[in-house]
Scaffold this active site. Structure first.
Site, PDB file in Angstrom:
ATOM      1  N   HIS A 202      -3.481 -11.977 -91.906  1.00  0.00           N
ATOM      2  CA  HIS A 202      -4.658 -11.350 -92.527  1.00  0.00           C
ATOM      3  C   HIS A 202      -5.400 -12.266 -93.495  1.00  0.00           C
ATOM      4  O   HIS A 202      -6.389 -11.855 -94.087  1.00  0.00           O
ATOM      5  CB  HIS A 202      -4.287 -10.034 -93.232  1.00  0.00           C
ATOM      6  CG  HIS A 202      -3.506 -10.219 -94.501  1.00  0.00           C
ATOM      7  ND1 HIS A 202      -2.149 -10.401 -94.509  1.00  0.00           N
ATOM      8  CD2 HIS A 202      -3.892 -10.242 -95.796  1.00  0.00           C
ATOM      9  CE1 HIS A 202      -1.728 -10.525 -95.762  1.00  0.00           C
ATOM     10  NE2 HIS A 202      -2.770 -10.440 -96.572  1.00  0.00           N
TER      11      HIS A 202
HETATM   12  C1  UD1 Z   1      -6.606  -7.746 -99.500  1.00  0.00           C
HETATM   13  C2  UD1 Z   1      -6.378  -8.752-100.637  1.00  0.00           C
HETATM   14  C3  UD1 Z   1      -5.248  -9.685-100.245  1.00  0.00           C
HETATM   15  C4  UD1 Z   1      -4.007  -8.924 -99.834  1.00  0.00           C
HETATM   16  C5  UD1 Z   1      -4.340  -7.921 -98.754  1.00  0.00           C
HETATM   17  C6  UD1 Z   1      -3.123  -7.062 -98.469  1.00  0.00           C
HETATM   18  C7  UD1 Z   1      -8.347  -9.425-101.955  1.00  0.00           C
HETATM   19  C8  UD1 Z   1      -9.376 -10.463-102.168  1.00  0.00           C
HETATM   20  N1  UD1 Z   1      -7.580  -9.565-100.853  1.00  0.00           N
HETATM   21  O1  UD1 Z   1      -7.065  -8.471 -98.362  1.00  0.00           O
HETATM   22  O2  UD1 Z   1      -4.934 -10.505-101.357  1.00  0.00           O
HETATM   23  O3  UD1 Z   1      -3.060  -9.844 -99.343  1.00  0.00           O
HETATM   24  O4  UD1 Z   1      -5.398  -7.061 -99.219  1.00  0.00           O
HETATM   25  O5  UD1 Z   1      -3.184  -6.459 -97.229  1.00  0.00           O
HETATM   26  O6  UD1 Z   1      -8.237  -8.518-102.748  1.00  0.00           O
HETATM   27  N2  UD1 Z   1     -10.349  -2.681 -93.909  1.00  0.00           N
HETATM   28  C9  UD1 Z   1     -10.230  -1.530 -93.164  1.00  0.00           C
HETATM   29  N3  UD1 Z   1      -9.526  -0.501 -93.696  1.00  0.00           N
HETATM   30  C10 UD1 Z   1      -8.955  -0.525 -94.928  1.00  0.00           C
HETATM   31  C11 UD1 Z   1      -9.092  -1.710 -95.669  1.00  0.00           C
HETATM   32  C12 UD1 Z   1      -9.794  -2.774 -95.155  1.00  0.00           C
HETATM   33  O7  UD1 Z   1     -10.730  -1.443 -92.041  1.00  0.00           O
HETATM   34  O8  UD1 Z   1      -8.320   0.470 -95.342  1.00  0.00           O
HETATM   35  C13 UD1 Z   1     -11.052  -3.842 -93.304  1.00  0.00           C
HETATM   36  C14 UD1 Z   1     -12.536  -3.913 -93.669  1.00  0.00           C
HETATM   37  O9  UD1 Z   1     -13.227  -4.410 -92.567  1.00  0.00           O
HETATM   38  C15 UD1 Z   1     -12.540  -4.944 -94.776  1.00  0.00           C
HETATM   39  C16 UD1 Z   1     -11.406  -5.893 -94.379  1.00  0.00           C
HETATM   40  O10 UD1 Z   1     -10.437  -5.047 -93.759  1.00  0.00           O
HETATM   41  O11 UD1 Z   1     -13.765  -5.613 -94.893  1.00  0.00           O
HETATM   42  C17 UD1 Z   1     -10.791  -6.644 -95.531  1.00  0.00           C
HETATM   43  O12 UD1 Z   1     -10.312  -5.759 -96.549  1.00  0.00           O
HETATM   44  P1  UD1 Z   1     -10.187  -6.258 -98.074  1.00  0.00           P
HETATM   45  O13 UD1 Z   1      -9.478  -5.227 -98.880  1.00  0.00           O
HETATM   46  O14 UD1 Z   1     -11.493  -6.740 -98.568  1.00  0.00           O
HETATM   47  O15 UD1 Z   1      -9.285  -7.555 -97.962  1.00  0.00           O
HETATM   48  P2  UD1 Z   1      -7.894  -7.765 -97.220  1.00  0.00           P
HETATM   49  O16 UD1 Z   1      -8.085  -8.773 -96.167  1.00  0.00           O
HETATM   50  O17 UD1 Z   1      -7.309  -6.443 -96.860  1.00  0.00           O
HETATM   51  N1  UDP Z   2       3.932  -4.188 -94.469  1.00  0.00           N
HETATM   52  C1  UDP Z   2       4.023  -2.896 -93.957  1.00  0.00           C
HETATM   53  N2  UDP Z   2       3.507  -2.657 -92.711  1.00  0.00           N
HETATM   54  C2  UDP Z   2       2.913  -3.613 -91.949  1.00  0.00           C
HETATM   55  C3  UDP Z   2       2.825  -4.931 -92.496  1.00  0.00           C
HETATM   56  C4  UDP Z   2       3.324  -5.172 -93.749  1.00  0.00           C
HETATM   57  O1  UDP Z   2       4.570  -1.990 -94.614  1.00  0.00           O
HETATM   58  O2  UDP Z   2       2.453  -3.319 -90.838  1.00  0.00           O
HETATM   59  C5  UDP Z   2       4.460  -4.441 -95.830  1.00  0.00           C
HETATM   60  C6  UDP Z   2       5.475  -5.572 -95.923  1.00  0.00           C
HETATM   61  O3  UDP Z   2       6.782  -5.096 -95.707  1.00  0.00           O
HETATM   62  C7  UDP Z   2       5.283  -6.079 -97.343  1.00  0.00           C
HETATM   63  C8  UDP Z   2       3.816  -5.832 -97.619  1.00  0.00           C
HETATM   64  O4  UDP Z   2       3.374  -4.911 -96.626  1.00  0.00           O
HETATM   65  O5  UDP Z   2       6.059  -5.315 -98.250  1.00  0.00           O
HETATM   66  C9  UDP Z   2       3.006  -7.105 -97.538  1.00  0.00           C
HETATM   67  O6  UDP Z   2       1.650  -6.807 -97.678  1.00  0.00           O
HETATM   68  P1  UDP Z   2       0.493  -7.739 -97.104  1.00  0.00           P
HETATM   69  O7  UDP Z   2       1.037  -8.680 -96.103  1.00  0.00           O
HETATM   70  O8  UDP Z   2      -0.605  -6.823 -96.687  1.00  0.00           O
HETATM   71  O9  UDP Z   2      -0.037  -8.487 -98.409  1.00  0.00           O
HETATM   72  P2  UDP Z   2       0.414  -9.792 -99.202  1.00  0.00           P
HETATM   73  O10 UDP Z   2       1.855  -9.657 -99.546  1.00  0.00           O
HETATM   74  O11 UDP Z   2       0.105 -10.988 -98.347  1.00  0.00           O
HETATM   75  O12 UDP Z   2      -0.484  -9.775-100.394  1.00  0.00           O
END
Ligand code: UD1
Ligand code: UDP
Length: 360
Positions: A202
């Site tokens: 991601h």
């Molecule tokens: C965010 C965090 C990242 C974290 C990740 C965990 C920031 C800058 N990034 O990244 O550090 O590792 O969460 O998973 O804060 N979207 C959906 N549904 C949702 C949420 C998001 O469809 O419920 C889609 C949207 O198209 C959105 C994209 O995902 O634009 C990115 O979501 P966003 O929360 O901006 O960043 P993440 O990549 O999720």
């Molecule tokens: N995780 C989950 N379901 C999934 C993928 C990840 O519950 O399908 C959990 C995973 O076990 C971990 C956390 O999400 O505890 C990690 O989150 P993510 O990778 O979104 O963010 P990051 O740690 O990179 O900020």
């Protein structure tokens, strides 16, 4: 004490679960969900599964550019803080929700506790790196998971209010492995233990760049085993945008993100994990599953030093070599504490509250 906790994204729900439970024994916790993550499988499923209390406020900020998303959160969080007047604000990790919470609080002179402070990738292209540095420099209580994080903060001149407590993600994992073992996810997916790879992607550097994304998908498609791939919505958005679904191999099983217990069980039984997630690098170390990290750098350098994690970036040869030959065997250490980080954090906050009262 009155504590406002601010969460908004998947890993923050997981991190806040044990802290919230501990906090509520003797304190009044107000929970703010910024609404950064809003899909059921990225948000509510964790509240239901981990028994996290229903948020007192859901700001429903949703997805947007960095400035718009962080700015909207800042405005909305400030309103809540002005109404609630907490003694301390707790923020988690390194997302835009973390930074907005820290900025809103510091400007109102409300003490901030930062859970998972001191981590650095030294890569300013990552939005998380900016969020971490700014949040740490605004915080009063820095709850640090590893010795490396203590050293990182010291190099930036921060040594006051730093507490090496361990990692709250280890607390949750430790409390959840028993229940996770009841998951039926392997049967549902038709895979045998240690007979599949598990992958998540991601990071913008992998998803928003079509070359990198298509190369990763091509490599996964050429793996000799089944690849279980719970897809983050950000990643699905780019797969669809570029029409990459058609080229993905039949061995790659794509699905929506799964619940925490199902994911833990998938991790524990995977032969290897390929990921760019921060949390998953730690979990694979703790669960003794080899981790192939699809990044050029990591904050979790101890997992690399101990040989259970390898950085491969987007280098095709390195990824394929790791899939085929990366078979670490060394012992695991207690890198992430002893599973009581949440208890320590709450005790420190309560002592901080008593000290403040005694000094006024
Ligand atoms: C965010 C965090 C990242 C974290 C990740 C965990 C920031 C800058 N990034 O990244 O550090 O590792 O969460 O998973 O804060 N979207 C959906 N549904 C949702 C949420 C998001 O469809 O419920 C889609 C949207 O198209 C959105 C994209 O995902 O634009 C990115 O979501 P966003 O929360 O901006 O960043 P993440 O990549 O999720
Ligand atoms: N995780 C989950 N379901 C999934 C993928 C990840 O519950 O399908 C959990 C995973 O076990 C971990 C956390 O999400 O505890 C990690 O989150 P993510 O990778 O979104 O963010 P990051 O740690 O990179 O900020």
């Amino acid at each position: 004490m009155k504590i406002v906790s601010i969460v908004g994204a998947r890993p923050q729900f997981i991190k806040c679960a044990p802290v919230s439970k501990e906090l509520r024994k003797n304190n009044h916790e107000i929970l703010i969900h910024t609404g950064q993550h809003y899909d059921y499988e990225l948000s509510k499923v964790f509240f239901d599964q981990l028994g996290i209390p229903t948020p007192d406020y859901n700001l429903e900020v949703g997805s947007a550019s960095h400035g718009k998303q962080t700015g909207t959160m800042l405005v909305e969080i400030e309103k809540v803080l002005l109404d609630e007047k907490p003694d301390v604000v707790l923020v988690y990790g390194d997302t835009n929700s973390t930074l907005a919470g820290a900025l809103a609080s510091v400007k109102l002179h409300i003490p901030i506790g930062h859970v998972e402070a001191g981590l650095r990738s030294f890569d300013r292209n990552m939005p998380e790196e900016i969020n971490r540095v700014l949040t740490d420099h605004a915080s009063d209580l820095l709850f640090v998971p590893t010795q490396t994080a203590v050293t990182n903060l010291k190099k930036e001149g921060i040594s006051q209010g730093v507490f090496l407590v361990g990692d709250v993600m280890y607390d949750v994992l430790k409390q959840s492995t028993g229940i996770a073992s009841k998951s039926q996810i392997l049967e549902i997916l038709g895979v045998q233990p240690k007979e599949y790879f598990l992958t998540t992607i991601h990071r913008p550097s992998n998803t928003d760049n079509i070359q990198n994304l298509s190369q990763i998908l091509e490599i996964l498609s050429s793996a000799a085993k089944k690849v279980i791939f719970p897809v983050h919505p950000r990643t699905m958005h780019f797969i669809k945008k570029h029409g990459l679904e058609r080229s993905i191999g039949a061995n790659v099983h794509m699905m929506k993100s799964v619940s925490y217990f199902d994911f833990l069980w998938l991790e524990q039984n995977a032969e290897k994990i390929l990921t760019d997630s921060g949390g998953i690098q730690k979990e694979s170390y703790i669960l003794k599953v080899p981790c192939i990290t699809l990044r050029e750098n990591t904050e979790w350098v101890e997992t690399i030093a101990d040989g259970w994690n390898v950085l491969v970036g987007t280098n095709k040869e390195k990824i394929i070599d790791a899939i085929q030959h990366f078979n670490p065997t060394g012992e695991q250490r207690d890198l992430f504490g002893t599973g009581d980080a949440s208890t320590k954090i709450v005790k420190i906050i309560e002592d901080y509250g008593s000290d403040s009262i005694n000094h006024t």
